[in-house]
Design a protein around this motif. Structure first.
Motif, PDB file in Angstrom:
ATOM      1  N   VAL A   1       0.856  -1.190   0.000  1.00 44.29           N
ATOM      2  CA  VAL A   1       0.000   0.000   0.000  1.00 44.29           C
ATOM      3  C   VAL A   1       0.890   1.239   0.000  1.00 44.29           C
ATOM      4  CG1 VAL A   1      -1.756   1.280   1.272  1.00 44.29           C
ATOM      5  CG2 VAL A   1      -1.821  -1.222   1.226  1.00 44.29           C
ATOM      6  N   ALA A   2       0.663   2.130  -0.968  1.00 45.52           N
ATOM      7  CA  ALA A   2       1.449   3.355  -1.060  1.00 45.52           C
ATOM      8  C   ALA A   2       1.189   4.240   0.154  1.00 45.52           C
ATOM      9  CB  ALA A   2       1.105   4.104  -2.341  1.00 45.52           C
ATOM     10  N   GLN A   3       2.228   4.885   0.649  1.00 47.94           N
ATOM     11  CA  GLN A   3       2.104   5.770   1.800  1.00 47.94           C
ATOM     12  C   GLN A   3       2.767   7.109   1.477  1.00 47.94           C
ATOM     13  OE1 GLN A   3       2.523   3.784   5.770  1.00 47.94           O
ATOM     14  NE2 GLN A   3       3.683   2.316   4.599  1.00 47.94           N
ATOM     15  N   GLU A   4       2.199   8.181   2.023  1.00 50.00           N
ATOM     16  CA  GLU A   4       2.748   9.509   1.778  1.00 50.00           C
ATOM     17  C   GLU A   4       2.517  10.389   2.998  1.00 50.00           C
ATOM     18  OE1 GLU A   4       2.693  12.945  -1.730  1.00 50.00           O
ATOM     19  OE2 GLU A   4       1.574  11.075  -1.962  1.00 50.00           O
ATOM     20  N   ARG A   5       3.464  11.259   3.284  1.00 50.62           N
ATOM     21  CA  ARG A   5       3.327  12.210   4.380  1.00 50.62           C
ATOM     22  C   ARG A   5       2.597  13.447   3.894  1.00 50.62           C
ATOM     23  NH1 ARG A   5       6.415  12.009   8.922  1.00 50.62           N
ATOM     24  NH2 ARG A   5       6.822  14.245   8.923  1.00 50.62           N
ATOM     25  N   ALA A   6       1.709  13.961   4.719  1.00 46.45           N
ATOM     26  CA  ALA A   6       0.964  15.166   4.364  1.00 46.45           C
ATOM     27  C   ALA A   6       1.924  16.351   4.247  1.00 46.45           C
ATOM     28  CB  ALA A   6      -0.100  15.454   5.414  1.00 46.45           C
TER      29      ALA A   6
ATOM     30  N   THR B   1     -16.907  -3.820   3.969  1.00 43.28           N
ATOM     31  CA  THR B   1     -15.884  -3.991   4.993  1.00 43.28           C
ATOM     32  C   THR B   1     -14.554  -3.479   4.472  1.00 43.28           C
ATOM     33  OG1 THR B   1     -17.003  -5.915   5.948  1.00 43.28           O
ATOM     34  CG2 THR B   1     -14.675  -5.632   6.464  1.00 43.28           C
ATOM     35  N   VAL B   2     -13.923  -2.605   5.240  1.00 43.54           N
ATOM     36  CA  VAL B   2     -12.657  -2.004   4.846  1.00 43.54           C
ATOM     37  C   VAL B   2     -11.506  -2.847   5.380  1.00 43.54           C
ATOM     38  CG1 VAL B   2     -11.182   0.042   5.057  1.00 43.54           C
ATOM     39  CG2 VAL B   2     -13.674   0.289   4.784  1.00 43.54           C
ATOM     40  N   ARG B   3     -10.576  -3.204   4.475  1.00 43.82           N
ATOM     41  CA  ARG B   3      -9.427  -4.042   4.847  1.00 43.82           C
ATOM     42  C   ARG B   3      -8.138  -3.408   4.359  1.00 43.82           C
ATOM     43  NH1 ARG B   3     -13.491  -7.911   3.916  1.00 43.82           N
ATOM     44  NH2 ARG B   3     -13.680  -9.451   5.580  1.00 43.82           N
ATOM     45  N   ASP B   4      -7.146  -3.449   5.215  1.00 45.67           N
ATOM     46  CA  ASP B   4      -5.807  -2.983   4.891  1.00 45.67           C
ATOM     47  C   ASP B   4      -4.911  -4.213   4.844  1.00 45.67           C
ATOM     48  OD1 ASP B   4      -3.384  -1.727   4.603  1.00 45.67           O
ATOM     49  OD2 ASP B   4      -3.732  -0.239   6.152  1.00 45.67           O
ATOM     50  N   ASN B   5      -4.465  -4.574   3.635  1.00 48.52           N
ATOM     51  CA  ASN B   5      -3.694  -5.807   3.450  1.00 48.52           C
ATOM     52  C   ASN B   5      -4.413  -7.021   4.025  1.00 48.52           C
ATOM     53  OD1 ASN B   5      -1.459  -5.093   1.904  1.00 48.52           O
ATOM     54  ND2 ASN B   5      -0.325  -4.344   3.673  1.00 48.52           N
TER      55      ASN B   5
ATOM     56  N   ARG C   1      -3.526   9.110  10.781  1.00 46.54           N
ATOM     57  CA  ARG C   1      -3.465   8.610   9.408  1.00 46.54           C
ATOM     58  C   ARG C   1      -4.838   8.639   8.780  1.00 46.54           C
ATOM     59  NH1 ARG C   1      -3.785   2.089   9.125  1.00 46.54           N
ATOM     60  NH2 ARG C   1      -4.779   1.675  11.119  1.00 46.54           N
ATOM     61  N   ILE C   2      -4.811   8.818   7.469  1.00 47.25           N
ATOM     62  CA  ILE C   2      -6.040   8.806   6.681  1.00 47.25           C
ATOM     63  C   ILE C   2      -5.905   7.697   5.637  1.00 47.25           C
ATOM     64  CG2 ILE C   2      -7.392  10.100   4.987  1.00 47.25           C
ATOM     65  CD1 ILE C   2      -6.706  12.623   6.575  1.00 47.25           C
ATOM     66  N   LEU C   3      -6.947   6.915   5.504  1.00 42.11           N
ATOM     67  CA  LEU C   3      -6.950   5.809   4.557  1.00 42.11           C
ATOM     68  C   LEU C   3      -7.726   6.190   3.306  1.00 42.11           C
ATOM     69  CD1 LEU C   3      -7.737   2.855   6.997  1.00 42.11           C
ATOM     70  CD2 LEU C   3      -5.506   3.827   6.400  1.00 42.11           C
ATOM     71  N   ARG C   4      -7.209   5.790   2.152  1.00 43.48           N
ATOM     72  CA  ARG C   4      -7.916   5.958   0.886  1.00 43.48           C
ATOM     73  C   ARG C   4      -8.422   4.580   0.467  1.00 43.48           C
ATOM     74  NH1 ARG C   4      -3.613   9.119  -2.689  1.00 43.48           N
ATOM     75  NH2 ARG C   4      -5.215   8.707  -4.283  1.00 43.48           N
TER      76      ARG C   4
ATOM     77  N   VAL D   1      -6.144   1.454  -0.567  1.00 41.28           N
ATOM     78  CA  VAL D   1      -5.225   1.570  -1.702  1.00 41.28           C
ATOM     79  C   VAL D   1      -4.064   2.510  -1.414  1.00 41.28           C
ATOM     80  CG1 VAL D   1      -7.022   1.004  -3.372  1.00 41.28           C
ATOM     81  CG2 VAL D   1      -6.640   3.393  -2.755  1.00 41.28           C
ATOM     82  N   ALA D   2      -4.196   3.366  -0.391  1.00 35.51           N
ATOM     83  CA  ALA D   2      -3.113   4.276  -0.024  1.00 35.51           C
ATOM     84  C   ALA D   2      -3.372   4.823   1.364  1.00 35.51           C
ATOM     85  CB  ALA D   2      -2.995   5.423  -1.031  1.00 35.51           C
ATOM     86  N   ARG D   3      -2.297   5.317   1.995  1.00 39.01           N
ATOM     87  CA  ARG D   3      -2.402   5.920   3.323  1.00 39.01           C
ATOM     88  C   ARG D   3      -1.739   7.288   3.305  1.00 39.01           C
ATOM     89  NH1 ARG D   3       0.617   1.224   4.679  1.00 39.01           N
ATOM     90  NH2 ARG D   3      -0.682  -0.640   4.927  1.00 39.01           N
ATOM     91  N   LEU D   4      -2.319   8.213   4.050  1.00 39.69           N
ATOM     92  CA  LEU D   4      -1.744   9.541   4.202  1.00 39.69           C
ATOM     93  C   LEU D   4      -1.361   9.743   5.664  1.00 39.69           C
ATOM     94  CD1 LEU D   4      -1.096  12.337   2.925  1.00 39.69           C
ATOM     95  CD2 LEU D   4      -3.420  13.026   3.586  1.00 39.69           C
ATOM     96  N   ASP D   5      -0.075   9.985   5.918  1.00 38.34           N
ATOM     97  CA  ASP D   5       0.415  10.231   7.272  1.00 38.34           C
ATOM     98  C   ASP D   5       0.212  11.707   7.593  1.00 38.34           C
ATOM     99  OD1 ASP D   5       1.797  10.534   9.622  1.00 38.34           O
ATOM    100  OD2 ASP D   5       3.782  10.155   8.755  1.00 38.34           O
TER     101      ASP D   5
END
Length: 275
Positions: free
Chosen positions: A35-40, A172-176, A202-205, A214-218
């Motif tokens: 899952v792609a991750q990015e800092r705000a 249902t929301v699943r992360d990995n 964190r925010i989940l997309r 599909v992605a996370r925002l720190d």
């Protein structure tokens, strides 16, 4: 490191139930997608009422609409973004705890936490025009152009018909592969459901069809940028200005509303975090 054949032969000696469980775990691990991750990245900040226990946030025609919580203090308000000035505020009954907020046409829908009541307002006047009911708790709320999407503190989102507030589907929301509990404030942005996780920065997309993250925002850079005074609580508040293509984030009792850069997941290698 031992390979799969050795691993499964060893587990098999312990019995068939354990072998089946091991196969399932191996399959999940093998199928998990990075899952792609990015800092705000902060672009600007604006004054925000530090007394606002932010529960729901949205933007329409350049104005910020906000739902605040706490018994005896819950409101629905329209706010000027640049100054943070509350232009109009409507108090909820003292027995109601304000929660998520969504706009459908010219109607604002505001959830209540444990009361099972959704309050419907005229957007222009903030006059209450209707009340409807739902089962369980109300946390976050957003609109995808067709259905309302509601969180209740679990890993399951409900799809709701705004006419009658009837549940028409669940996701249902699943992360990995792992269900994500404590989903809270929601926003629908460019075909994705964005959700913050209560008590986490964190925010989940989320893919609205599969529930996969599909992605996370720190969002921790926002917390670091808050003034040292005040009593800031957790991250909670996502608002997207579709017309101006601007993203705003805030939190409970935060004294600042942050405009942040739209994440570019192409710049974030899978499983890594961009600076």
């Amino acid at each position: 490191m031992y390979g799969a054949p050795f691993f499964f032969r060893s587990i098999a000696r312990a019995g068939m139930p354990l072998l089946l469980a091991a196969i399932a775990l191996w399959a999940v691990a093998g199928c998990a997608e990075p899952v792609a991750q990015e800092r705000a990245r902060i672009l600007a900040s604006y004054p925000h009422d530090p007394g606002a226990f932010t529960q729901g946030l949205l933007i329409h025609d350049g104005k910020l609409f906000e739902s605040t919580g706490q018994y005896g203090q819950s409101t629905l308000r329209r706010v000027d973004i640049d100054s943070g000035r509350v232009e109009r505020s409507v108090a909820l009954p003292e027995t109601f705890f304000g929660e998520g907020l969504a706009l459908v046409g010219d109607r604002l829908y505001q959830l209540t936490w444990k009361q099972g009541v959704v309050l419907v307002y005229d957007r222009a006047s903030l006059r209450e025009v209707q009340r409807m009911h739902y089962e369980g708790q109300g946390w976050g709320l957003t609109w995808d152009g067709q259905d309302l999407i509601m969180s209740d503190g679990t890993a399951t989102l409900r799809r709701i018909d705004p006419n009658g507030f009837r549940v028409i589907g669940r996701l249902t929301v699943r992360d990995n592969g792992t269900p994500v509990e404590r989903l809270n404030e929601l926003e629908y942005i460019d075909g994705e459901i964005w959700a913050n996780v209560w008590y986490e920065n964190r925010i989940l997309r989320i893919d609205p069809d599969t529930g996969r993250v599909v992605a996370r925002l720190d969002a921790s850079p926002l917390v670091s940028a808050l003034p040292p005074d005040g009593r800031p609580n957790v991250l909670n508040g996502i608002a997207w200005d579709a017309e101006a293509d601007r993203l705003y984030l805030t939190g409970k009792y935060w004294s600042r509303l942050f405009e942040v850069a739209r994440p570019n997941t192409a710049a974030a290698a899978p499983g890594q975090t961009t600076p």
